[in-house]
Design a protein around this motif. Structure first.
Motif, mmCIF file in Angstrom:
data_model
loop_
_atom_site.group_PDB
_atom_site.id
_atom_site.type_symbol
_atom_site.label_atom_id
_atom_site.label_comp_id
_atom_site.label_asym_id
_atom_site.label_seq_id
_atom_site.Cartn_x
_atom_site.Cartn_y
_atom_site.Cartn_z
ATOM 1 N N GLN A 23 0.832 -1.206 0.000
ATOM 2 C CA GLN A 23 0.000 0.000 0.000
ATOM 3 C C GLN A 23 0.868 1.259 0.000
ATOM 4 O O GLN A 23 0.571 2.220 -0.713
ATOM 5 N N MET A 24 1.945 1.260 0.777
ATOM 6 C CA MET A 24 2.867 2.401 0.798
ATOM 7 C C MET A 24 3.464 2.656 -0.581
ATOM 8 O O MET A 24 3.629 3.807 -0.994
ATOM 9 N N LEU A 25 3.806 1.589 -1.279
ATOM 10 C CA LEU A 25 4.453 1.716 -2.578
ATOM 11 C C LEU A 25 3.481 2.106 -3.684
ATOM 12 O O LEU A 25 3.905 2.447 -4.790
ATOM 13 N N SER A 26 2.192 2.073 -3.388
ATOM 14 C CA SER A 26 1.200 2.388 -4.418
ATOM 15 C C SER A 26 1.296 3.839 -4.886
ATOM 16 O O SER A 26 0.843 4.167 -5.972
ATOM 17 N N ASP A 27 1.909 4.709 -4.098
ATOM 18 C CA ASP A 27 2.050 6.102 -4.539
ATOM 19 C C ASP A 27 3.475 6.425 -5.005
ATOM 20 O O ASP A 27 3.854 7.585 -5.110
ATOM 21 N N GLY A 28 4.270 5.387 -5.278
ATOM 22 C CA GLY A 28 5.592 5.606 -5.860
ATOM 23 C C GLY A 28 6.716 4.897 -5.137
ATOM 24 O O GLY A 28 6.529 4.319 -4.060
ATOM 25 N N GLU A 29 7.883 4.967 -5.754
ATOM 26 C CA GLU A 29 9.078 4.306 -5.234
ATOM 27 C C GLU A 29 9.463 4.861 -3.865
ATOM 28 O O GLU A 29 9.318 6.051 -3.606
ATOM 29 N N ASN A 60 9.589 -4.368 -7.320
ATOM 30 C CA ASN A 60 10.894 -4.233 -7.966
ATOM 31 C C ASN A 60 11.882 -3.687 -6.947
ATOM 32 O O ASN A 60 11.517 -2.865 -6.104
ATOM 33 N N ASP A 61 13.128 -4.114 -7.056
ATOM 34 C CA ASP A 61 14.203 -3.690 -6.159
ATOM 35 C C ASP A 61 15.309 -3.060 -6.997
ATOM 36 O O ASP A 61 15.764 -3.649 -7.969
ATOM 37 N N ARG A 62 15.692 -1.844 -6.627
ATOM 38 C CA ARG A 62 16.780 -1.140 -7.314
ATOM 39 C C ARG A 62 17.773 -0.671 -6.261
ATOM 40 O O ARG A 62 17.383 -0.055 -5.283
ATOM 41 N N LYS A 63 19.039 -1.009 -6.469
ATOM 42 C CA LYS A 63 20.061 -0.613 -5.497
ATOM 43 C C LYS A 63 20.769 0.637 -5.994
ATOM 44 O O LYS A 63 21.160 0.730 -7.153
ATOM 45 N N LEU A 72 6.369 -0.791 -6.957
ATOM 46 C CA LEU A 72 5.451 -1.855 -7.365
ATOM 47 C C LEU A 72 5.739 -2.262 -8.801
ATOM 48 O O LEU A 72 6.053 -1.420 -9.647
ATOM 49 N N ASN A 73 5.597 -3.542 -9.060
ATOM 50 C CA ASN A 73 5.666 -4.062 -10.421
ATOM 51 C C ASN A 73 4.233 -4.020 -10.957
ATOM 52 O O ASN A 73 3.447 -4.937 -10.723
ATOM 53 N N LYS A 75 2.917 -4.325 -13.821
ATOM 54 C CA LYS A 75 2.520 -5.384 -14.756
ATOM 55 C C LYS A 75 1.999 -6.596 -13.982
ATOM 56 O O LYS A 75 0.951 -7.152 -14.306
ATOM 57 N N VAL A 76 2.705 -6.983 -12.943
ATOM 58 C CA VAL A 76 2.283 -8.135 -12.135
ATOM 59 C C VAL A 76 1.007 -7.802 -11.361
ATOM 60 O O VAL A 76 0.123 -8.650 -11.241
ATOM 61 N N ILE A 77 0.884 -6.575 -10.885
ATOM 62 C CA ILE A 77 -0.339 -6.162 -10.189
ATOM 63 C C ILE A 77 -1.536 -6.300 -11.136
ATOM 64 O O ILE A 77 -2.582 -6.832 -10.757
ATOM 65 N N ARG A 78 -1.383 -5.838 -12.369
ATOM 66 C CA ARG A 78 -2.480 -5.938 -13.358
ATOM 67 C C ARG A 78 -2.809 -7.398 -13.663
ATOM 68 O O ARG A 78 -3.977 -7.775 -13.758
ATOM 69 N N GLU A 79 -1.767 -8.230 -13.824
ATOM 70 C CA GLU A 79 -1.997 -9.650 -14.106
ATOM 71 C C GLU A 79 -2.720 -10.334 -12.946
ATOM 72 O O GLU A 79 -3.619 -11.151 -13.160
#
Length: 89
Positions: A23-29, A60-63, A72-73, A75-79
């Protein structure tokens, strides 16, 4: 989406902390440090939760340097949403 993938997603979201993280990530990275600030958990516990969310590909994880940034990914959320919607047909 395969049934096995949906099972992993459902298991990941069955934990209150992980659902709140999504839910936190729903508004961005968000940086892992910002996520950690919201919860009364240790950094290793957050890492465990994030690994589960990343492994099922919901997140998704970005270092960048020593920090991990999560998003959030979509594409996977939509699927996953389409999978659930198809159950009602």
């Amino acid at each position: 989406m395969e049934t096995r993938d949906m099972i992993l997603i459902c298991k990941a979201l069955s934990d209150t902390n992980r659902l709140e993280i999504v839910q936190m990530l729903s508004d961005g990275e968000k940086c892992g440090c910002k996520i950690l600030d919201k919860f009364n958990i240790t950094q290793p516990t957050l890492s465990h939760h994030m690994k589960i969310l990343v492994d099922c590909e919901l997140v998704n994880d970005r270092k960048e340097g020593k920090w991990h940034h999560y998003s959030l990914n979509k594409k996977v959320i939509r699927e996953a949403s389409s999978f659930i919607e198809a159950l009602g047909r």
